[in-house]
Design an enzyme around this catalytic site. Structure first.
Site, PDB file in Angstrom:
ATOM      1  N   ASP A  98      47.127   2.723  37.192  1.00  0.00           N
ATOM      2  CA  ASP A  98      46.867   3.213  35.848  1.00  0.00           C
ATOM      3  C   ASP A  98      47.589   4.561  35.690  1.00  0.00           C
ATOM      4  O   ASP A  98      48.155   5.087  36.646  1.00  0.00           O
ATOM      5  CB  ASP A  98      45.349   3.368  35.671  1.00  0.00           C
ATOM      6  CG  ASP A  98      44.974   3.941  34.317  1.00  0.00           C
ATOM      7  OD1 ASP A  98      45.478   3.440  33.297  1.00  0.00           O
ATOM      8  OD2 ASP A  98      44.175   4.903  34.291  1.00  0.00           O
ATOM      9  N   ALA A 127      46.536   7.766  32.972  1.00  0.00           N
ATOM     10  CA  ALA A 127      45.630   8.906  32.783  1.00  0.00           C
ATOM     11  C   ALA A 127      44.415   8.796  33.702  1.00  0.00           C
ATOM     12  O   ALA A 127      43.761   7.757  33.770  1.00  0.00           O
ATOM     13  CB  ALA A 127      45.170   8.984  31.330  1.00  0.00           C
ATOM     14  N   ALA A 166      33.138   8.683  23.349  1.00  0.00           N
ATOM     15  CA  ALA A 166      34.581   8.442  23.350  1.00  0.00           C
ATOM     16  C   ALA A 166      35.058   7.908  24.695  1.00  0.00           C
ATOM     17  O   ALA A 166      35.977   7.087  24.760  1.00  0.00           O
ATOM     18  CB  ALA A 166      35.328   9.727  23.000  1.00  0.00           C
ATOM     19  N   MET A 202      36.859   3.524  27.777  1.00  0.00           N
ATOM     20  CA  MET A 202      38.158   3.928  28.317  1.00  0.00           C
ATOM     21  C   MET A 202      38.705   2.870  29.275  1.00  0.00           C
ATOM     22  O   MET A 202      37.971   2.275  30.060  1.00  0.00           O
ATOM     23  CB  MET A 202      38.040   5.259  29.051  1.00  0.00           C
ATOM     24  CG  MET A 202      39.377   5.977  29.209  1.00  0.00           C
ATOM     25  SD  MET A 202      40.043   6.539  27.618  1.00  0.00           S
ATOM     26  CE  MET A 202      38.973   7.924  27.274  1.00  0.00           C
ATOM     27  N   LYS A 245      44.109   1.047  23.006  1.00  0.00           N
ATOM     28  CA  LYS A 245      43.508   2.006  22.080  1.00  0.00           C
ATOM     29  C   LYS A 245      42.927   1.344  20.830  1.00  0.00           C
ATOM     30  O   LYS A 245      41.900   1.795  20.309  1.00  0.00           O
ATOM     31  CB  LYS A 245      44.520   3.096  21.716  1.00  0.00           C
ATOM     32  CG  LYS A 245      45.022   3.883  22.914  1.00  0.00           C
ATOM     33  CD  LYS A 245      43.891   4.293  23.867  1.00  0.00           C
ATOM     34  CE  LYS A 245      44.387   4.937  25.137  1.00  0.00           C
ATOM     35  NZ  LYS A 245      43.371   5.014  26.197  1.00  0.00           N
ATOM     36  N   HIS A 297      39.755  -0.036  21.990  1.00  0.00           N
ATOM     37  CA  HIS A 297      38.854   1.076  22.264  1.00  0.00           C
ATOM     38  C   HIS A 297      38.156   1.511  20.966  1.00  0.00           C
ATOM     39  O   HIS A 297      36.928   1.686  20.938  1.00  0.00           O
ATOM     40  CB  HIS A 297      39.673   2.233  22.845  1.00  0.00           C
ATOM     41  CG  HIS A 297      38.863   3.362  23.392  1.00  0.00           C
ATOM     42  ND1 HIS A 297      39.076   3.890  24.637  1.00  0.00           N
ATOM     43  CD2 HIS A 297      37.849   4.098  22.864  1.00  0.00           C
ATOM     44  CE1 HIS A 297      38.236   4.883  24.860  1.00  0.00           C
ATOM     45  NE2 HIS A 297      37.484   5.035  23.782  1.00  0.00           N
ATOM     46  N   ARG A 319      43.737  -4.974  28.815  1.00  0.00           N
ATOM     47  CA  ARG A 319      42.534  -5.034  29.635  1.00  0.00           C
ATOM     48  C   ARG A 319      41.329  -5.438  28.790  1.00  0.00           C
ATOM     49  O   ARG A 319      41.301  -5.156  27.599  1.00  0.00           O
ATOM     50  CB  ARG A 319      42.272  -3.653  30.257  1.00  0.00           C
ATOM     51  CG  ARG A 319      43.387  -3.195  31.173  1.00  0.00           C
ATOM     52  CD  ARG A 319      43.165  -1.731  31.554  1.00  0.00           C
ATOM     53  NE  ARG A 319      44.285  -1.270  32.354  1.00  0.00           N
ATOM     54  CZ  ARG A 319      44.726  -0.013  32.334  1.00  0.00           C
ATOM     55  NH1 ARG A 319      44.146   0.872  31.569  1.00  0.00           N
ATOM     56  NH2 ARG A 319      45.747   0.334  33.087  1.00  0.00           N
ATOM     57  N   ASP A 321      40.867   4.182  37.342  1.00  0.00           N
ATOM     58  CA  ASP A 321      39.660   5.013  37.252  1.00  0.00           C
ATOM     59  C   ASP A 321      38.626   4.461  36.280  1.00  0.00           C
ATOM     60  O   ASP A 321      37.606   5.111  36.052  1.00  0.00           O
ATOM     61  CB  ASP A 321      40.024   6.442  36.838  1.00  0.00           C
ATOM     62  CG  ASP A 321      40.624   6.513  35.440  1.00  0.00           C
ATOM     63  OD1 ASP A 321      41.666   5.862  35.218  1.00  0.00           O
ATOM     64  OD2 ASP A 321      40.061   7.197  34.568  1.00  0.00           O
TER      65      ASP A 321
END
Length: 294
Positions: A35, A37, A68, A72, A76, A79, A184, A210
């Site tokens: 990944d 970030a 928020a 994750m 986006k 999300h 994902r 993460d």
């Protein structure tokens, strides 16, 4: 074998001072897929989080940083869609606009989010300490380096040149919006790396992430998975916050993150990429002994 360091993430963010580890027997592993970030760059996965808060605020909707962070790892658009399913956020939307949020509303927030994210992402391109040496070590030991992200390609186009200048340059990058099959938690971005890198066996790949959707992605692709607790979204410290946090607070937050990633099915969980060499050597040894990720 960890990178030798007393504080794996509190060093100057653009300066990796750790020694590259020695040669290792990583056969039959072929690739590691990362990944971005919270994994390779942007300790704490800060770049997307605050922008979601700010984008929703332009519509008069208040969301917390914790809200928020919740979805994750997803693309986006997905999300934002997931955030609008939150009861408290949906209730705000209903009150403000007199109707439940729709896909058109997701589009509208996404359109507001994108230029804000593009403008800000470069500020969060610093490599996580140990990442530069890790990529060098992987290549020195014959492994290929893939990557994928929930970021759209427009955002990655801003991030990648700055990350490359700092020493982070995977062999392949897949963005969260460029595959027709989707992102994902499906396996598609991970498998796109397999195809692009010419990997002969998905079981010889390790997915490092993460977030829960990122771990799910690797599992669905048939890969080994390694979760990162401290450096990523689940703990959410900035470098400065981590450096000044009490040890018992850090340990408590890391324990919660580890439990969440393990529950998601991660084969291993470590604090940051600086801890990966020993895990990869163990996975390689497991494979030579006949064990497979399934």
């Amino acid at each position: 074998m960890n990178f030798p360091t007393t504080n794996p993430v509190a060093a100057a963010p653009h300066t990796d001072t750790l020694a590259t580890p020695t040669a290792a027997n990583l056969s039959p592993l072929q690739a590691v897929i990362f990944d971005w970030a919270g994994t390779l760059v942007d300790f704490g996965s800060l770049a997307p989080t605050q922008i979601f808060v700010e984008a929703f605020a332009t519509f008069g909707i208040t969301i917390t940083l914790a809200q928020a962070r919740g979805p994750m790892g997803l693309s986006k658009w997905d999300h934002i869609h997931q955030l609008l399913q939150d009861e408290t956020i949906a209730a705000q939307w209903q009150k403000a606009f007199g109707k439940a949020p729709t896909d058109a509303d997701v589009d509208a927030i996404y359109a507001r989010f994108m230029p804000m994210q593009i403008a800000k992402v470069g500020e969060f391109s610093a490599p996580i300490t140990g990442a530069v040496q890790l990529l060098q070590w992987l290549r020195a030991n014959g492994l290929k380096v893939g990557s994928c992200s929930g970021y759209p390609r427009e955002v990655l186009n801003q991030l990648l040149p700055q990350a490359e200048a700092a020493g982070i340059q995977p062999d392949h990058v897949v963005a969260g919006d460029e595959l027709q099959a989707g992102g994902r938690p499906g396996p598609f971005m991970a498998l796109a790396n397999v195809l692009a890198l010419g990997i002969g066996d998905v079981r010889a790949c390790v997915k490092v992430d993460d977030t829960v959707p990122g771990i799910d992605e690797g599992l669905r692709a048939g890969m080994w998975t390694v979760g990162l607790s401290l450096s990523g979204n689940e703990v959410g410290y900035s470098v400065d916050e981590y450096a000044n946090a009490p040890k018992d607070e850090v340990d408590a937050r890391v324990a919660v993150a580890e439990a969440k990633l393990k529950k998601a099915g991660a084969h291993y969980v470590v604090r940051s990429v600086a801890d990966l060499p020993a895990v990869l050597e163990q996975i390689a040894a497991d494979m030579r002994a006949g064990k497979m990720p399934g």
